[in-house]
Design an enzyme around this catalytic site. Structure first.
Site, PDB file in Angstrom:
ATOM      1  N   ARG A 101      24.398 -12.284   4.336  1.00  0.00           N
ATOM      2  CA  ARG A 101      23.057 -11.823   4.703  1.00  0.00           C
ATOM      3  C   ARG A 101      22.588 -10.686   3.805  1.00  0.00           C
ATOM      4  NH1 ARG A 101      18.926 -13.659   5.006  1.00  0.00           N
ATOM      5  NH2 ARG A 101      19.987 -15.262   6.234  1.00  0.00           N
ATOM      6  N   LYS A 136       4.838   2.562  -4.256  1.00  0.00           N
ATOM      7  CA  LYS A 136       4.792   1.926  -2.930  1.00  0.00           C
ATOM      8  C   LYS A 136       5.940   0.928  -2.814  1.00  0.00           C
ATOM      9  CE  LYS A 136      -0.195   2.541  -2.517  1.00  0.00           C
ATOM     10  NZ  LYS A 136      -1.509   1.877  -2.428  1.00  0.00           N
ATOM     11  N   LYS A 168      -3.820  13.726  -8.497  1.00  0.00           N
ATOM     12  CA  LYS A 168      -4.700  12.858  -7.731  1.00  0.00           C
ATOM     13  C   LYS A 168      -5.749  13.701  -7.005  1.00  0.00           C
ATOM     14  CE  LYS A 168      -2.897   8.991  -6.465  1.00  0.00           C
ATOM     15  NZ  LYS A 168      -2.166   7.909  -5.754  1.00  0.00           N
ATOM     16  N   GLU A 198      -6.176  11.248 -11.934  1.00  0.00           N
ATOM     17  CA  GLU A 198      -6.976  10.232 -11.243  1.00  0.00           C
ATOM     18  C   GLU A 198      -8.399  10.740 -11.037  1.00  0.00           C
ATOM     19  OE1 GLU A 198      -5.692   8.191  -7.317  1.00  0.00           O
ATOM     20  OE2 GLU A 198      -7.109   9.753  -6.735  1.00  0.00           O
ATOM     21  N   ASP A 220      -9.911   5.077 -10.327  1.00  0.00           N
ATOM     22  CA  ASP A 220      -9.474   4.598  -9.018  1.00  0.00           C
ATOM     23  C   ASP A 220     -10.621   3.964  -8.244  1.00  0.00           C
ATOM     24  OD1 ASP A 220      -7.514   4.311  -6.928  1.00  0.00           O
ATOM     25  OD2 ASP A 220      -8.519   5.944  -5.874  1.00  0.00           O
TER      26      ASP A 220
END
Length: 286
Positions: A101, A136, A168, A198, A220
């Protein structure tokens, strides 16, 4: 294993997964399967895809018993069809069943990421744009997932917060003067450190360029028209990255605006596992 993924990374992650799955052993195999039984298994594709994780499969299968033998019939980055045998495993049945598994979970996820990445890369064919991943990723599995992106023909963004500066909107909201803040940051950094910023509006680009220290500007959630205008305005003074809500249906149009890089979080955070099976025959004895 190429790139940023090392054997040590793989072993560490596999050890954690095996300990999680069988903290006190595999009760089912230990109570039902004879200790001297030998298993012969094949990793078989049940759908089309791109393979990633051959070394992960080997490490998972051999970590419980070094006498297990894994033979790969395809390499990372190879495309496969339904019914293809991707690897063969022979060894003590209890060890093979206990590792099954964990091995499948990891290879199925990695191959799914490679397969999806390949589709995104194909969608920008004919342009010079790179398709890259983001942070992510599944916590703890970033090294495996980033490797899978490369198997699919994609590239990697910064590996962690420690690798590059990426300012950002939440960072810039805390500074009074963007141009001055960027110059100050550059003065504090080694000359080898890449600096990316960004922006979410065309009007923000000049303040970033005026700093003279930025290597990449991320546009963005820009429209196609604004992406095209942004690329023209930057005019080669920095690399241009597009990000935000980019799909298989839209990435080709985004690439044709002339951006250098397109980052796609969905490569790693939204992909379902690909269907691979481990067909096992148990019953032989040593």
């Amino acid at each position: 294993m190429s790139g940023l993924l090392s054997r040590r990374d793989i072993q560490r992650l596999v050890d954690l997964a095996l300990a999680e799955d069988a903290p006190f052993g595999d009760l089912t195999s230990q109570s039902l399967v004879p200790a001297d039984a030998v298993a012969e298994a094949r990793l078989v594709a049940r759908e089309q895809g791109v393979l990633a994780g051959t070394e992960v499969l080997e490490v998972a299968m051999t970590s419980l018993d070094a006498s297990v033998r894994v033979t790969a019939h395809a390499a990372d980055g190879d495309r496969f069809e339904v019914g293809d045998a991707l690897a063969s495993i022979v060894g003590p049945a209890r060890a093979v069943l206990q590792a099954e598994r964990v091995a499948l979970n990891l290879v199925q996820r990695m191959s799914a990421i490679a397969t999806l990445t390949a589709r995104y890369v194909e969608a920008v064919a004919g342009t010079s744009t790179r398709v890259v991943d983001t942070r992510k990723t599944t916590p703890g599995l970033r090294a495996l997932e980033r490797h899978a992106v490369r198997c699919g023909g994609g590239h990697n963004h910064r590996f962690s917060l420690s690798d590059a500066v990426m300012a950002k909107d939440n960072h810039l909201a805390l500074v009074d003067d963007v141009t001055v803040a960027l110059r100050t940051a550059a003065d504090r950094l080694p000359h080898t450190t890449h600096l990316e910023v960004e922006v979410d509006r065309l009007e923000q680009i000049d303040a970033v360029l005026d700093s003279g220290v930025v290597g990449t500007i991320m546009l963005d959630n820009f429209s196609i028209a604004d992406l095209r205008a942004g690329v023209a305005h930057v005019a080669g003074r920095a690399m241009v990255e597009a990000s935000g809500g980019i799909t298989l249906e839209t990435i080709g149009d985004v690439a044709r605006t002339g951006v250098d890089v397109i980052s796609v979080g969905a490569l790693t955070h939204g992909v379902p596992a690909i269907d691979l099976g481990l067909d096992i025959a148990v019953g032989q004895t040593q």
